[in-house]
Design an enzyme around this catalytic site. Structure first.
Site, mmCIF file in Angstrom:
data_model
loop_
_atom_site.group_PDB
_atom_site.id
_atom_site.type_symbol
_atom_site.label_atom_id
_atom_site.label_comp_id
_atom_site.label_asym_id
_atom_site.label_seq_id
_atom_site.Cartn_x
_atom_site.Cartn_y
_atom_site.Cartn_z
ATOM 1 N N TYR A 76 0.838 -1.208 0.000
ATOM 2 C CA TYR A 76 0.000 0.000 0.000
ATOM 3 C C TYR A 76 0.872 1.257 0.000
ATOM 4 O O TYR A 76 0.547 2.247 -0.639
ATOM 5 C CB TYR A 76 -0.942 0.013 1.214
ATOM 6 N N PHE A 101 -7.115 21.686 -24.547
ATOM 7 C CA PHE A 101 -7.411 20.261 -24.638
ATOM 8 C C PHE A 101 -8.631 19.998 -23.765
ATOM 9 O O PHE A 101 -8.797 20.638 -22.723
ATOM 10 C CB PHE A 101 -6.225 19.365 -24.232
ATOM 11 N N THR A 102 -9.452 19.057 -24.174
ATOM 12 C CA THR A 102 -10.769 18.852 -23.562
ATOM 13 C C THR A 102 -10.715 18.714 -22.034
ATOM 14 O O THR A 102 -11.324 19.512 -21.317
ATOM 15 C CB THR A 102 -11.418 17.601 -24.182
ATOM 16 N N ASP A 154 2.126 20.407 -20.435
ATOM 17 C CA ASP A 154 1.403 19.156 -20.656
ATOM 18 C C ASP A 154 2.373 18.271 -21.426
ATOM 19 O O ASP A 154 2.560 18.423 -22.635
ATOM 20 C CB ASP A 154 0.107 19.394 -21.443
ATOM 21 N N LYS A 199 0.277 7.708 -23.424
ATOM 22 C CA LYS A 199 0.681 8.036 -24.805
ATOM 23 C C LYS A 199 2.171 7.746 -24.976
ATOM 24 O O LYS A 199 2.556 6.610 -25.187
ATOM 25 C CB LYS A 199 0.354 9.507 -25.110
ATOM 26 N N ARG A 221 -12.734 15.521 -33.848
ATOM 27 C CA ARG A 221 -12.073 16.596 -33.109
ATOM 28 C C ARG A 221 -12.521 17.912 -33.756
ATOM 29 O O ARG A 221 -11.811 18.551 -34.492
ATOM 30 C CB ARG A 221 -10.535 16.478 -33.175
ATOM 31 N N PHE A 243 -18.416 14.869 -26.178
ATOM 32 C CA PHE A 243 -18.040 14.003 -27.304
ATOM 33 C C PHE A 243 -17.967 12.534 -26.915
ATOM 34 O O PHE A 243 -18.172 11.666 -27.759
ATOM 35 C CB PHE A 243 -16.693 14.456 -27.892
HETATM 36 O O1 PLI Z 1 -6.606 10.571 -20.948
HETATM 37 P P1 PLI Z 1 -5.763 11.039 -19.806
HETATM 38 O O2 PLI Z 1 -6.560 11.455 -18.630
HETATM 39 O O3 PLI Z 1 -4.682 10.067 -19.454
HETATM 40 O O4 PLI Z 1 -4.960 12.336 -20.336
HETATM 41 C C1 PLI Z 1 -5.596 13.528 -20.623
HETATM 42 C C2 PLI Z 1 -4.856 14.260 -21.710
HETATM 43 C C3 PLI Z 1 -4.156 15.387 -21.396
HETATM 44 N N1 PLI Z 1 -3.480 16.081 -22.355
HETATM 45 C C4 PLI Z 1 -3.458 15.697 -23.636
HETATM 46 C C5 PLI Z 1 -2.706 16.501 -24.630
HETATM 47 C C6 PLI Z 1 -4.144 14.564 -24.025
HETATM 48 O O5 PLI Z 1 -4.105 14.188 -25.297
HETATM 49 C C7 PLI Z 1 -4.885 13.801 -23.045
HETATM 50 C C8 PLI Z 1 -5.670 12.702 -23.407
HETATM 51 N N2 PLI Z 1 -5.881 12.398 -24.657
HETATM 52 C C9 PLI Z 1 -6.643 11.470 -25.173
HETATM 53 C C10 PLI Z 1 -7.456 10.533 -24.376
HETATM 54 C C11 PLI Z 1 -6.651 11.365 -26.618
HETATM 55 O O6 PLI Z 1 -7.327 10.469 -27.152
HETATM 56 O O7 PLI Z 1 -5.974 12.174 -27.264
#
Ligand code: PLI
Length: 462
Positions: free
Chosen positions: A76, A128-129, A219, A262, A386, A453
């Site tokens: 933990y 970003f969203t 970011d 990513k 998008r 979306f």
């Molecule tokens: O999906 P998360 O919560 O791990 O990350 C959010 C996020 C933050 N910044 C940027 C630039 C992103 O591209 C992002 C998430 N992007 C997604 C899910 C995408 O499909 O691009």
């Protein structure tokens, strides 16, 4: 002309395990799309042939990462995997303090809650969203300070993710530096089409912000891909390693939010990285409320280990060249066919320009949503809108935001699809393009309150 030469991007790996794909019939796809309310997010994955919805959490981990999963220390508190992750983030990104989070938006939540007060303004190089939503939920307003060229899908510029320093200075002048807790700088800029920011621009942002006592928060979600573009396009960096470029980028910032799903090729995970002790202390306290103890932040030990190992693989020159080379391969083919895409070709995705692809549709007939649905109907390939649906509504007026870019994103998971899959994709886009004049738009019949979306539903017009 390819940015990468002809064959220089061949994958620096071989395949050890495969997952079988299902090919559906046109009739099955019609039913699946209708059941999904013409929203590709609502499709079942088993009804998808080639899944280009996102590069987030969909990457193939290496044998080394999987081996790390078996070394998960699921204590933990104080898991050894946390310390491995912390060491690698310090080594490759250079920040002093690390807080793991379940994914990127967990980090965005924490930093927004800590630094933003109601009435504050947060400038950024395009929204970003999830990032903007967390800023708004904390009481802030986002202001776009990206260069104008980023909003023009065909304008060729090596660093379309750059901040417009005059715009940033004007925002500081208008609202006052004390109302700006930080500038949010994305590298690369997802919503602009995966476009990078230059080192020179990042340095200049740092200098301007420093004079006003404003923090820079990166970011870093696709910062390693951004580093590749700096190496490729920015004078003076051709012989600097991706790892050194990444570290220099981070050195101009006070902290970073990160979605490890990513660049770092894991299925789940993220982190908040900080240099300031007092901000870190608050984040360390707050993370236990929303994510978990500060040495796991909502992650299993094994997930932290996979992310720690992913960092080392992600900065390899051969990896990044192949990753971006694959995206480039598809983009170049589509350009040769006269299909409108965002240029320069982005790092993680090829973005179809739906406004130019379907010029007979008005923006509130959701051209990009429509095109994503049609590409699926044509081929079983899943992509993502998008455009106006992703942009959402202005929280003050309640109107749709009408973004200049109305795009469909063909996003490439890292190390997952082959060149033959890329060729199938190009054929499918071409076939959809050939029948574009018959394509009708959509109307929205269900709209969720947040990040619409993901779950909105549509019906065909006419
Ligand atoms: O999906 P998360 O919560 O791990 O990350 C959010 C996020 C933050 N910044 C940027 C630039 C992103 O591209 C992002 C998430 N992007 C997604 C899910 C995408 O499909 O691009």
């Amino acid at each position: 002309m390819s940015q990468n030469g002809k064959r220089t991007w061949a994958e620096p790996f071989k395949i050890k395990m495969v997952e079988l794909l299902k090919v559906t019939t046109p009739e099955e796809r019609r039913k699946a799309m209708s059941d999904a309310g013409y929203n590709t997010f609502l499709l079942r994955s088993e009804d998808v042939y080639i899944d280009l919805l996102t590069d987030s959490g969909t990457n193939a981990m290496s044998d080394n990462q999987w081996a790390g999963m078996m070394l998960g220390d699921e204590a933990y508190a104080g898991s050894r995997n946390f310390y491995n992750l912390e060491a690698n983030i310090r080594k490759f990104y250079g920040y002093r303090h690390i807080i793991p989070t379940h994914q990127g938006r967990g980090a965005e939540h924490l930093i927004s809650k800590i630094l933003i007060k109601p009435g504050d303004t947060v400038p950024g190089n395009m929204y970003f969203t999830t990032t903007r939503l967390h800023q708004e939920l904390a009481g802030g307003s986002f202001v776009d300070v990206i260069i104008d060229e980023a909003h023009d899908s065909e304008f060729i510029h090596p660093f379309k993710g750059n901040v417009d320093l005059a715009k940033l200075a004007a925002v500081i002048e208008r609202v006052g530096a004390d109302k700006i807790p930080y500038i949010s700088v994305a590298a690369t800029v997802n919503m602009a089409g995966g476009q990078p920011i230059s080192m020179e621009n990042l340095r200049a942002v740092r200098t301007l912000c420093k004079t006003h006592g404003i923090r820079v928060i990166l970011d870093a979600t696709r910062a390693i891909e951004n580093a590749y573009y700096i190496q490729l396009r920015e004078p003076g960096y051709a012989n600097v390693s991706i790892a050194d470029i990444l570290k220099e980028m981070c050195s101009y910032t006070d902290g970073a939010t990160m979605s490890g799903k990513k660049d770092l090729m894991v299925n789940i995970g993220g982190f908040l990285a900080l240099n300031e002790d007092d901000v870190y202390d608050e984040a360390r306290n707050l993370v236990v409320v929303y994510e978990g103890l500060d040495t796991y932040g909502g992650l299993a030990g094994r997930d932290m280990e996979a992310m720690a190992r992913g960092i080392e693989e992600a900065v390899q020159e051969s990896h990044i060249r192949a990753r971006i080379g694959q995206v480039d391969y598809v983009g170049e083919k589509l350009i040769a066919l006269g299909i409108p895409i965002v240029q320069p070709i982005g790092g993680h995705a090829v973005f179809l320009d739906a406004a130019k692809f379907l010029p007979h549709l008005k923006q509130d007939q959701f051209p990009a949503q429509t095109l994503a649905a049609e590409l699926y109907l044509e081929s079983g390939i899943r992509s993502m809108e998008r455009g106006i649906v992703s942009a959402g509504r202005n929280k003050l007026t309640g109107d749709h935001y009408y973004p200049k870019l109305e795009l469909v994103r063909l996003t490439f998971p890292r190390r997952v699809y082959t060149q033959a899959h890329c060729d199938v994709l190009v054929e499918a886009v071409q076939e959809t393009f050939e029948r574009r004049a018959e394509i009708k738009g959509l109307k929205m019949v269900y709209e969720p309150k947040y990040l619409r979306f993901f779950q909105a539903r549509f019906e065909p017009l006419g």
